[in-house]
Scaffold this motif. Structure first.
Motif, mmCIF file in Angstrom:
data_model
loop_
_atom_site.group_PDB
_atom_site.id
_atom_site.type_symbol
_atom_site.label_atom_id
_atom_site.label_comp_id
_atom_site.label_asym_id
_atom_site.label_seq_id
_atom_site.Cartn_x
_atom_site.Cartn_y
_atom_site.Cartn_z
ATOM 1 N N ARG A 108 101.048 92.956 21.297
ATOM 2 C CA ARG A 108 101.149 92.086 20.208
ATOM 3 C C ARG A 108 102.367 92.423 19.073
ATOM 4 N N SER A 109 102.609 93.767 18.989
ATOM 5 C CA SER A 109 103.474 94.012 18.253
ATOM 6 C C SER A 109 104.793 93.863 18.824
ATOM 7 N N GLU A 110 105.125 93.774 20.202
ATOM 8 C CA GLU A 110 106.267 93.502 20.704
ATOM 9 C C GLU A 110 106.666 91.809 20.414
ATOM 10 N N ILE A 149 105.866 90.368 17.718
ATOM 11 C CA ILE A 149 106.372 90.135 16.552
ATOM 12 C C ILE A 149 107.863 90.854 16.365
ATOM 13 N N SER A 150 107.904 91.984 17.158
ATOM 14 C CA SER A 150 109.282 92.779 16.812
ATOM 15 C C SER A 150 110.475 92.121 17.279
ATOM 16 N N VAL A 156 111.989 89.369 15.037
ATOM 17 C CA VAL A 156 112.472 89.946 13.707
ATOM 18 C C VAL A 156 113.517 90.664 14.164
ATOM 19 N N ALA A 185 111.690 97.651 10.870
ATOM 20 C CA ALA A 185 110.990 96.500 11.095
ATOM 21 C C ALA A 185 110.091 96.615 12.464
ATOM 22 N N THR A 241 106.041 97.035 12.694
ATOM 23 C CA THR A 241 104.958 96.032 13.353
ATOM 24 C C THR A 241 103.895 96.891 14.383
ATOM 25 N N LEU A 291 100.989 97.504 12.065
ATOM 26 C CA LEU A 291 99.882 96.643 11.579
ATOM 27 C C LEU A 291 98.746 96.382 12.783
ATOM 28 N N SER A 292 98.910 96.845 13.780
ATOM 29 C CA SER A 292 97.836 96.613 14.651
ATOM 30 C C SER A 292 97.782 97.473 15.927
#
Length: 706
Positions: A186-188, A190-191, A194, A640, A644, A647-648
């Motif tokens: 999930r973080s990947e 988002i990242s 960004v 950034a 990320t 946050l998870s």
């Protein structure tokens, strides 16, 4: 004018620029070969390894597994529980669930023996909770995989108000690894967008912005394939892949930013041809990248001092990603830049200015710091010192069950066992003794104030006895560790104290013992490398000491968040009351490695100006003007990316994201772009002083070219 004299890296850059097809072909073959096995790595990596190799608890587990059918700390624990008070172990639905659990466990290749629930021992007084135990037929890593395969089938056996859940060490690590993997993915997601957006803003061109991602992908694919090959020789933690991904992304961006920025300045600003621009770039920026990469590798290699398979394999995984990203930066990237030439600025933003190697804004910032160094320097030190004060009250501990999401079976089963049998029932201590010492061991354990219950000993055919001692406290409570220490001091010689809680305690002790040596090794080797690179002991020492300030401040913020529980609601976690014990040693090495990136970029640029003009002001202002924008852009991307991860997911990835993100933010904003330039201003010519005896010993390193 083409460069007339090049160093080894400049010559390497020229060679790659004139042998583009050969370089690209080698990397295609390498990436394709390792990429073919890379998808297999996820299933080959280890889910365990969190132990202190050679410790008493690990020795106890090995003896228990041999003599007592694998009923050590990595045996399986299945909880059958009825929420309805009217449903007890005598009811048909409950008995059917227990029978189904026993059948499922016996059918598993990971199980050596099955121990049914025993009245008065593993069946609660109210009859609503029962525990089925299964001996481990394989090692700890294989038992976590067995838990992966069994937990859903076991949970499906619950019906009629009866719940079934797999808990214990294998179940906890299985659930944690699954939650961690989901959080990382999930973080990947988002990242990556960004990161691309920040890179486009930093480079001003879509083509140039894609080059760091190229390095990241190549480095990650090669590292993943290498990790898979490594699993054929030894167990490698699944966390190695997570950290390898983060470092491939972070360093790929850092190195590409520095190299591409310098190439554009040489190609567009100095009007050199593509081949000459690549040669100049590698003779200057390439040299800084090489020193940075070696420093990162040395910092991470210090983690190998920790006697834990999980830690060592994580360090190896990160080092592999660094090696491949570094190799690609020094060979593939210059070849691609030579091929692109002016196309490196294709699809540029309107406001992008090609060839701006010197930033007017950072030059102005450098001038301001030169005029008024003390107010800015003292303000930066004050902020960092206040944040770092929190380190003095930092507590550490091994992960509690809170690292597992509340809805997962292992955490629910954990809570049910504690409610039915007491807080220490989820982490019984296991005393292994000669049969002749069993009664004495039982008596010592029963007399200890930290022990709530000591069931009758078990005796094996080989003359060993197993005594279970149920603590009064939760396995993650420091009081449990104190109980382990008291028992070891009081028990007769030849009696070993093991169990999952004892293994956690031993690993925490090993981490505490190695934290000081790891930090000392990292600092010493970091200083030596900076000394070789800069040929200046004073500023090399400043670079190392200022790294410590940012690191201490980051851990101070981590204590405020994770130990004290501030921002827990925003970040979505349940505080454990401490920082996970691996944080100080492992995150320190990672932070120091990343900080050294910025240190090398800034000071190598300053050294280039000093070598050319011997003017302290030109060295400081010029270093800021030529590296400040790159440092700021690289830090923005890394902050950034790291945030990320904050946050998870479970607590450990959050700790990693917050600590690394805060460290990079503080290091870039307050240390590299403020405190170090102020130090250069105040030291003046002394910053670059080199004693003659030392100068005769050090190899000659210059970041300029002729």
């Amino acid at each position: 004018m083409p460069p007339t004299r090049l160093g080894p890296l400049g010559r390497l850059g020229r060679w790659t620029a004139t042998h583009i097809r050969a370089v690209v072909l080698v990397w295609i073959v390498l990436a394709a070969g390792l990429g073919a096995v890379a998808p297999k790595v996820e299933h080959a990596l280890s889910g365990a390894g969190w132990e202190a190799t050679g410790s008493e608890s690990v020795e106890a587990r090995e003896l228990i597994d041999r003599s007592f059918d694998g009923l050590g700390s990595y045996g399986l624990m299945v909880v059958v529980h009825a929420e309805d008070p009217a449903v007890t172990a005598d009811e048909p639905a409950f008995r059917a669930a227990v029978a189904g659990v026993e059948r499922t466990l016996r059918a598993s290749g990971g199980v050596s023996t099955v121990v049914p629930p025993q009245p008065g021992a593993t069946i609660s007084r109210d009859g609503r909770t029962a525990v089925v135990q299964a001996g481990a037929a394989k090692d700890d890593d294989a038992m976590v995989r067995a838990a992966d395969e069994l937990k859903e089938d076991l949970e499906a056996l619950g019906s009629g108000g009866v719940e079934v859940g797999l808990t214990g060490a294998p179940g906890m690590w299985s659930d944690f690894n699954a939650a961690n993997k989901e959080a990382m993915l999930r973080s990947e997601l988002i990242s990556w967008p960004v990161t691309l957006a920040i890179l486009v803003l930093a480079f001003g061109s879509l083509v140039a912005a894609g080059l760091p991602l190229m390095l990241t992908i190549v480095g990650l694919v090669a590292a993943a394939g290498s990790l898979y090959l490594g699993t054929q020789l030894a167990d490698i933690s699944i966390w190695a892949m997570n950290f390898a991904l983060m470092f491939a992304l972070a360093l790929g961006i850092d190195y590409a930013l520095f190299v591409v920025h310098r190439f554009r300045g040489a190609f567009f600003g100095s009007r050199l041809g593509a081949v000459d621009a690549v040669a100049v770039t590698m003779d200057t920026a390439g040299k800084a990248v090489l020193f940075s990469g070696v420093t990162v590798l040395i910092s991470l290699s210090a983690v190998l001092l920790v006697p834990s398979p999980a830690f060592r394999s994580m360090a190896v995984g990160i080092m592999l990603s660094v090696v491949f990203v570094l190799a690609a930066t020094l060979t593939l990237l210059p070849a691609v830049l030579a091929k692109l030439g002016p196309a490196v600025d294709r699809l540029a933003l309107r406001w992008a200015h090609a060839g701006e190697h010197r930033s007017p804004r950072f030059a102005a910032w450098g001038e301001r710091l030169w005029r008024r160094p003390l107010p800015y320097g003292l303000a930066a030190i004050a902020v960092l010192a206040v944040l770092a004060l929190g380190v003095l009250r930092l507590d550490t501990g091994m992960p509690s069950i809170k690292v597992v999401p509340e809805g997962d079976g292992s955490r629910q089963g954990y809570a049910q066992v504690q409610q039915a049998f007491g807080p220490g029932a989820t982490g019984p201590l296991q005393l292994v003794a000669p049969a002749s010492q069993a009664e004495r061991a039982s008596a010592v354990a029963a007399a200890d104030p930290g022990i709530a219950q000591v069931p009758a000993p078990q005796t094996a055919a080989d003359g060993r006895a197993l005594v279970a001692a149920i603590p009064r406290t939760d396995p993650s409570d420091p009081a449990t560790g104190a109980t382990v220490d008291r028992l070891r001091a009081a028990l007769p010689g030849g009696v070993l104290v093991g169990g999952a809680a004892a293994e956690n305690h031993d690993l925490e002790q090993a981490l505490g013992a190695k934290t000081g040596p790891v930090i000392a090794v990292v600092l010493a080797l970091g200083f030596v490398l900076l000394l070789v690179a800069l040929q200046a002991p004073v500023i090399a020492a400043v670079g190392v000491v200022t790294n410590l300030l940012a690191t201490g401040a980051a851990f101070g913020v981590a204590r405020w968040i994770f130990q004290d529980g501030n921002l827990a609601g925003l970040l979505g976690f349940e505080p454990q009351g401490f920082l996970n014990a691996w944080g100080p040693v492992f995150f320190f090495a990672m932070i120091f490695a990343i900080s050294m990136d910025y240190t090398v970029f800034l000071l190598s640029s300053a050294k280039e100006h000093w070598d050319r003009t011997q003017d302290p002001k030109d060295a400081m202002v010029g270093g800021m003007a030529h590296s400040g924008r790159v440092i700021l852009a690289a830090a923005a991307v890394m902050v950034a990316v790291f945030f990320t991860f904050a946050l998870s997911g479970p607590i450990p990835p959050k700790e990693m994201g917050v600590i690394l993100g805060v460290a990079v933010l503080l290091d870039a904003a307050l240390v590299r772009l403020l405190l170090v330039p102020v130090a250069l201003r105040l030291l003046g010519r002394w910053a670059w002083w080199l004693p003659r005896p030392l100068g005769r010993v050090l190899p000659v390193v210059r970041f300029g070219h002729a």
